[in-house]
Design a protein around this motif. Sequence first.
Motif, PDB file in Angstrom:
ATOM      1  N   GLU A 195       3.844   5.391 -11.758  1.00 39.80           N
ATOM      2  CA  GLU A 195       2.912   4.266 -11.670  1.00 39.80           C
ATOM      3  C   GLU A 195       3.467   3.054 -12.420  1.00 39.80           C
ATOM      4  O   GLU A 195       3.320   1.913 -11.953  1.00 39.80           O
ATOM      5  CB  GLU A 195       1.535   4.622 -12.223  1.00 39.80           C
ATOM      6  N   PHE A 232     -14.403   3.342  -8.400  1.00 42.21           N
ATOM      7  CA  PHE A 232     -13.852   3.793  -9.689  1.00 42.21           C
ATOM      8  C   PHE A 232     -14.909   3.868 -10.791  1.00 42.21           C
ATOM      9  O   PHE A 232     -14.553   3.903 -11.972  1.00 42.21           O
ATOM     10  CB  PHE A 232     -12.722   2.868 -10.171  1.00 42.21           C
ATOM     11  N   GLU A 273      -8.246  -0.674  -3.041  1.00 40.06           N
ATOM     12  CA  GLU A 273      -9.361  -0.394  -3.941  1.00 40.06           C
ATOM     13  C   GLU A 273      -9.290  -1.270  -5.192  1.00 40.06           C
ATOM     14  O   GLU A 273     -10.319  -1.671  -5.737  1.00 40.06           O
ATOM     15  CB  GLU A 273      -9.365   1.084  -4.323  1.00 40.06           C
ATOM     16  N   TYR A 274      -8.070  -1.590  -5.656  1.00 39.19           N
ATOM     17  CA  TYR A 274      -7.950  -2.501  -6.794  1.00 39.19           C
ATOM     18  C   TYR A 274      -8.534  -3.876  -6.435  1.00 39.19           C
ATOM     19  O   TYR A 274      -9.262  -4.491  -7.222  1.00 39.19           O
ATOM     20  CB  TYR A 274      -6.492  -2.688  -7.205  1.00 39.19           C
ATOM     21  N   ARG A 312       0.826  -1.212   0.000  1.00 42.61           N
ATOM     22  CA  ARG A 312       0.000   0.000   0.000  1.00 42.61           C
ATOM     23  C   ARG A 312       0.865   1.269   0.000  1.00 42.61           C
ATOM     24  O   ARG A 312       0.497   2.294  -0.574  1.00 42.61           O
ATOM     25  CB  ARG A 312      -0.940  -0.002   1.194  1.00 42.61           C
ATOM     26  N   LEU A 366      -3.565   2.768  -3.729  1.00 37.30           N
ATOM     27  CA  LEU A 366      -4.923   2.322  -4.074  1.00 37.30           C
ATOM     28  C   LEU A 366      -5.036   0.809  -4.202  1.00 37.30           C
ATOM     29  O   LEU A 366      -6.045   0.310  -4.700  1.00 37.30           O
ATOM     30  CB  LEU A 366      -5.369   2.981  -5.380  1.00 37.30           C
ATOM     31  N   GLU A 411      -8.640   3.855 -13.782  1.00 37.24           N
ATOM     32  CA  GLU A 411      -7.792   3.995 -12.596  1.00 37.24           C
ATOM     33  C   GLU A 411      -7.812   2.744 -11.729  1.00 37.24           C
ATOM     34  O   GLU A 411      -7.010   2.613 -10.806  1.00 37.24           O
ATOM     35  CB  GLU A 411      -8.230   5.204 -11.771  1.00 37.24           C
ATOM     36  N   SER A 412      -8.695   1.801 -12.039  1.00 37.84           N
ATOM     37  CA  SER A 412      -8.886   0.626 -11.177  1.00 37.84           C
ATOM     38  C   SER A 412      -7.777  -0.395 -11.315  1.00 37.84           C
ATOM     39  O   SER A 412      -7.600  -1.250 -10.439  1.00 37.84           O
ATOM     40  CB  SER A 412     -10.212  -0.049 -11.506  1.00 37.84           C
TER      41      SER A 412
END
Length: 280
Positions: free
Chosen positions: A209, A263, A53-54, A45, A50, A269-270
Amino acid sequence: MINHDDALKAVASSLDRPSAARIYDYFIGGNTHYAIDRDFAEKVRARLPLMGEYCLTSRQFLGRAVRACVRAGLRQFVDVGSGLPTAGNVHEVADEARPELDTRVLYIDNEPIALAHSTLLLADTADPERHHAIAADFLQPDDLWERVKASEIIDVRQPIALVINAVMHFVKDEQNPDRLLEFYRSRLAPGSLLVLSQMTNENPVNEDERQALLDLLEYYETTTNPGFLRTMAEFERFFGGWPMLEPGLVYAPAWHPDEHTVFAGSPSESRVIGGIARKP
């Protein structure tokens, strides 16, 4: 199915390294994880803020996919690489979508710890006449399919919803995923549905990223399941050219989002892609 005592022993003996199944459970808010898993998850993390959230995106996609399969008339589910029973299990979603309680679910995982937890946790929520968990390895397709046929709850002559959710990013190309998916597709009866999703490295928003996703793969080399990311084009081949249910292969939050979908306003963005295809 292993017995309760053996399950407890398997849990106790599994704490020498992080478990990919328990890490996922931690990220989606479950309660079947230990300090070694939480420490690893927080390391991830810190690099990918995120990540939780993924993982939640994958779990939410699974729920929406199961409901879609039920609406399409499917009553049999084979969940390969099912991991730990946690929030939004396939059998729970299917039973909610089908109050007649005539759906059947076979959970399959090759990780002993996942099967151990399934033995302990399914007892609380499952109907033993319709819901089983067995040990088999996705990478050993002949053996796995023989165990499906021997399960006594799945009729392979009838359409099946074959769920391989958040699994393919743990199968590297050198493990010949094309051969594996070709085998499983060939065993399904016409009218079956194939549910697939995985994390993607499609179009990172910036260099940081892109590097973070590479770092993620390096981190997972120390767990029970090293990882491998793919683009949409690299992933689409696993559906074997079968007709896709609308809207096709997309970022998972764009696949029939509901009011709970994370998302939903920015699906790309996921970092998760998925879709469902039907065998002609």
